[in-house]
Design an enzyme around this catalytic site. Structure first.
Site, PDB file in Angstrom:
ATOM      1  N   PHE A 123     100.819  97.109  93.084  1.00  0.00           N
ATOM      2  CA  PHE A 123     100.253  96.021  92.283  1.00  0.00           C
ATOM      3  C   PHE A 123      99.503  95.099  93.229  1.00  0.00           C
ATOM      4  O   PHE A 123     100.101  94.512  94.141  1.00  0.00           O
ATOM      5  CB  PHE A 123     101.402  95.276  91.583  1.00  0.00           C
ATOM      6  N   PRO A 128      93.776  87.114 100.995  1.00  0.00           N
ATOM      7  CA  PRO A 128      93.902  86.147 102.092  1.00  0.00           C
ATOM      8  C   PRO A 128      93.662  84.707 101.634  1.00  0.00           C
ATOM      9  O   PRO A 128      94.342  83.799 102.066  1.00  0.00           O
ATOM     10  CB  PRO A 128      92.845  86.612 103.099  1.00  0.00           C
ATOM     11  N   GLU A 364     106.773  87.608  94.871  1.00  0.00           N
ATOM     12  CA  GLU A 364     106.843  87.355  93.413  1.00  0.00           C
ATOM     13  C   GLU A 364     106.824  85.846  93.134  1.00  0.00           C
ATOM     14  O   GLU A 364     107.406  85.385  92.150  1.00  0.00           O
ATOM     15  CB  GLU A 364     108.088  87.990  92.783  1.00  0.00           C
TER      16      GLU A 364
HETATM   17  C1  LIG Z   1     107.358  91.397 101.561  1.00  0.00           C
HETATM   18  C2  LIG Z   1     106.234  90.970 100.687  1.00  0.00           C
HETATM   19  C3  LIG Z   1     105.766  91.826  99.690  1.00  0.00           C
HETATM   20  C4  LIG Z   1     104.692  91.447  98.887  1.00  0.00           C
HETATM   21  N1  LIG Z   1     104.192  92.341  97.959  1.00  0.00           N
HETATM   22  C5  LIG Z   1     103.108  91.991  97.214  1.00  0.00           C
HETATM   23  C6  LIG Z   1     102.530  92.933  96.302  1.00  0.00           C
HETATM   24  O1  LIG Z   1     103.017  94.067  96.137  1.00  0.00           O
HETATM   25  N2  LIG Z   1     101.435  92.559  95.603  1.00  0.00           N
HETATM   26  C7  LIG Z   1     100.863  91.320  95.732  1.00  0.00           C
HETATM   27  O2  LIG Z   1      99.867  91.065  95.061  1.00  0.00           O
HETATM   28  N3  LIG Z   1     101.385  90.416  96.612  1.00  0.00           N
HETATM   29  C8  LIG Z   1     102.478  90.714  97.352  1.00  0.00           C
HETATM   30  N4  LIG Z   1     103.032  89.804  98.249  1.00  0.00           N
HETATM   31  C9  LIG Z   1     102.392  88.504  98.396  1.00  0.00           C
HETATM   32  C10 LIG Z   1     103.237  87.341  97.865  1.00  0.00           C
HETATM   33  O3  LIG Z   1     103.277  87.351  96.474  1.00  0.00           O
HETATM   34  C11 LIG Z   1     102.652  86.050  98.464  1.00  0.00           C
HETATM   35  O4  LIG Z   1     102.930  86.086  99.850  1.00  0.00           O
HETATM   36  C12 LIG Z   1     103.207  84.793  97.845  1.00  0.00           C
HETATM   37  O5  LIG Z   1     102.788  84.663  96.497  1.00  0.00           O
HETATM   38  C13 LIG Z   1     102.791  83.528  98.610  1.00  0.00           C
HETATM   39  O6  LIG Z   1     101.428  83.499  98.870  1.00  0.00           O
HETATM   40  P1  LIG Z   1     100.924  83.239 100.375  1.00  0.00           P
HETATM   41  O7  LIG Z   1     101.650  84.174 101.255  1.00  0.00           O
HETATM   42  O8  LIG Z   1      99.454  83.285 100.387  1.00  0.00           O
HETATM   43  O9  LIG Z   1     101.422  81.773 100.713  1.00  0.00           O
HETATM   44  P2  LIG Z   1     100.629  80.414 100.421  1.00  0.00           P
HETATM   45  O10 LIG Z   1     100.214  80.374  99.003  1.00  0.00           O
HETATM   46  O11 LIG Z   1      99.587  80.228 101.465  1.00  0.00           O
HETATM   47  O12 LIG Z   1     101.765  79.334 100.636  1.00  0.00           O
HETATM   48  C14 LIG Z   1     102.073  78.744 101.893  1.00  0.00           C
HETATM   49  C15 LIG Z   1     103.171  77.691 101.668  1.00  0.00           C
HETATM   50  O13 LIG Z   1     102.675  76.642 100.818  1.00  0.00           O
HETATM   51  C16 LIG Z   1     103.504  76.504  99.696  1.00  0.00           C
HETATM   52  N5  LIG Z   1     102.713  76.105  98.530  1.00  0.00           N
HETATM   53  C17 LIG Z   1     101.564  76.667  98.071  1.00  0.00           C
HETATM   54  N6  LIG Z   1     101.146  76.044  96.968  1.00  0.00           N
HETATM   55  C18 LIG Z   1     102.059  75.083  96.697  1.00  0.00           C
HETATM   56  C19 LIG Z   1     102.213  74.093  95.664  1.00  0.00           C
HETATM   57  N7  LIG Z   1     101.337  73.991  94.649  1.00  0.00           N
HETATM   58  N8  LIG Z   1     103.285  73.259  95.714  1.00  0.00           N
HETATM   59  C20 LIG Z   1     104.193  73.374  96.727  1.00  0.00           C
HETATM   60  N9  LIG Z   1     104.111  74.271  97.718  1.00  0.00           N
HETATM   61  C21 LIG Z   1     103.057  75.117  97.701  1.00  0.00           C
HETATM   62  C22 LIG Z   1     104.164  77.876  99.500  1.00  0.00           C
HETATM   63  O14 LIG Z   1     105.357  77.779  98.750  1.00  0.00           O
HETATM   64  C23 LIG Z   1     104.386  78.279 100.945  1.00  0.00           C
HETATM   65  O15 LIG Z   1     105.555  77.661 101.422  1.00  0.00           O
HETATM   66  C24 LIG Z   1     104.101  90.167  99.064  1.00  0.00           C
HETATM   67  C25 LIG Z   1     104.589  89.294 100.049  1.00  0.00           C
HETATM   68  C26 LIG Z   1     105.637  89.687 100.852  1.00  0.00           C
HETATM   69  C27 LIG Z   1     106.142  88.734 101.906  1.00  0.00           C
END
Ligand SMILES: Cc1cc2nc3c(=O)[nH]c(=O)nc-3n(C[C@H](O)[C@H](O)[C@H](O)COP(=O)(O)OP(=O)(O)OC[C@H]3O[C@@H](n4cnc5c(N)ncnc54)[C@H](O)[C@@H]3O)c2cc1C
Length: 381
Positions: A123, A128, A364
């Site tokens: 999915f 980035p 998730e």
């Molecule tokens: C092991 C793993 C498997 C994954 N598998 C999938 C997959 O199969 N498919 C897929 O599409 N994605 C996948 N992901 C991605 C995952 O869903 C994202 O990493 C997650 O949604 C967070 O996005 P980001 O990493 O860009 O963090 P960011 O959005 O950059 O967040 C950085 C920090 O800021 C905080 N933050 C951001 N916005 C706010 C807000 N409005 N209020 C308060 N705090 C905030 C976050 O909580 C976090 O602490 C996976 C991630 C991991 C680690």
């Protein structure tokens, strides 16, 4: 076990429990070392029907309701996380959009292959520049005479290097964005212009892979559009509602395994001439862990049951994912602590479970985003 779990599921959960002890636990170290699941193990998982538990029976699955499925998943999660991961994407975020929104043709083509485990699903939403704010995605799908042409890049995508079919969420109208400008597509492995980029190196979760997925003028035929054009954001959010409960179920399973390891060690390990279980500090760690896991388990059963009765579980699934994954992490920390130095050593497996459980507070939807969604619901007019 929750009284609402069906009799058939109870028998199945017992057989999964035996499978975990007899066949999964003995190969955990080798999965951790090699980063690969033994082929024989995956074959057995296929034979047990583990890849299609949530897929409707008319398409080759077991048609399990969400409550029963969550408790199977919880049991399976007591083994290595890679074993849980490979089957849970096929049952959840990798197939649910097809089940909910697919045409009859898409369902007949993909669901039997996913249910048997012959196909592995993926999915692809996160990019980035678009993580928590998924609506900021920039992967573009443009309509042409030949179909849709995709350009852009996803990252952190689970199963990408081994996936046969990708559910891809892409922008189809820059002005409308999440309000009707995002669509969902089914993209087959091997499609021209689809490429797997870097495979991420991770702190835990050995044996289940995340990678970049790159689209360079990737042509997707009209038949690959999933649902109506413009409905992709809604499809993605609905898929994740269910996915959050799976994450909660697995976290509780890992937490329960850790707690039983903690209880066992506390009784065995002697300091100051008596088992450490006799020290109140250790007893409180165990008591707090058991209490939190019990609460998380009740939230899981309640939310899954609400879903099975047709309720909108948006907020409940956020609350359950938030509480269960944070509670399981606290359990991991306490159980590592009560093992003392031994908890830091690879031979106890606790350091692996500690690393694995950490990701659950991120994928998730992070804990912060769950809180944001719960509060938004509370504060709405
Ligand atoms: C092991 C793993 C498997 C994954 N598998 C999938 C997959 O199969 N498919 C897929 O599409 N994605 C996948 N992901 C991605 C995952 O869903 C994202 O990493 C997650 O949604 C967070 O996005 P980001 O990493 O860009 O963090 P960011 O959005 O950059 O967040 C950085 C920090 O800021 C905080 N933050 C951001 N916005 C706010 C807000 N409005 N209020 C308060 N705090 C905030 C976050 O909580 C976090 O602490 C996976 C991630 C991991 C680690």
């Amino acid at each position: 076990m929750d009284e609402r779990i069906t009799q058939d599921a109870r028998h199945f959960i017992d057989s999964v429990s035996r499978f975990v002890k007899d066949e999964c636990m003995p190969v955990e170290d080798s999965i951790e070392e090699t980063g690969r699941l033994p082929e024989a193990l995956v074959r057995t998982m296929r034979d047990m029907g583990l890849f299609g538990l949530r897929i409707p029976s008319e398409y080759g699955g077991a048609g399990m309701n969400l409550l029963d499925y969550c408790y199977v998943l919880k049991e399976l999660s007591k083994s290595h996380d890679a074993i849980r991961a490979i089957m849970s994407v096929n049952n959840g975020i990798g197939s649910m959009a097809i089940v909910n929104e697919g045409t009859e043709e898409q369902k007949r083509h993909y669901l039997p292959l996913l249910a048997s485990g012959e196909y592995i699903a993926s999915f692809a939403l996160t990019e980035p520049g678009a993580g928590s704010d998924a609506s900021a995605l920039t992967t573009m799908a443009e309509r042409t005479e030949k179909g849709w042409v995709l350009n852009g890049m996803k990252h952190f995508i689970t199963n990408a290097p081994i996936a046969d079919i990708f559910t891809v969420i892409a922008l189809t109208d820059k002005e409308k964005r999440a309000k009707g400008g995002i669509s969902a597509f089914l993209v087959d492995k091997g499609s021209r212009g689809l490429r797997i980029g870097n495979v991420h190196s991770t702190m835990g979760g050995k044996g289940w892979l995340q990678a970049e997925v790159i689209f360079e003028d990737c042509l997707v035929p009209d038949a690959g559009l999933l649902g109506m054009p413009g409905s992709g954001f809604r499809i993605a959010m609905k898929t994740l509602n269910e996915g959050r409960l799976s994450a909660a179920a697995s976290a509780i399973g890992i937490g329960e395994r850790l707690l039983s390891m903690g209880v066992e060690y506390a009784k065995l390990r002697k300091q100051f001439g008596k088992p450490i279980a006799e020290f109140e500090a250790i007893q409180w760690m165990l008591a707090d862990s058991a209490t939190e896991l019990y609460a998380a388990d009740r939230m899981l059963a309640d939310t899954a049951s609400r879903f099975d009765h047709g309720e909108d579980i948006r907020t409940h699934s956020s609350m359950t994912k938030l509480f269960a994954t944070e509670a399981a992490f606290r359990v991991a920390d306490r159980v590592l602590q009560l093992h003392g130095g031994m908890g830091f050593m690879k031979e106890t497996k606790i350091e692996r479970l500690f690393r694995d459980i950490r990701a659950y507070r991120i994928f998730e939807g992070t804990s912060e985003i769950q809180r944001f969604m719960i509060a938004r619901e509370l504060l709405k007019d």
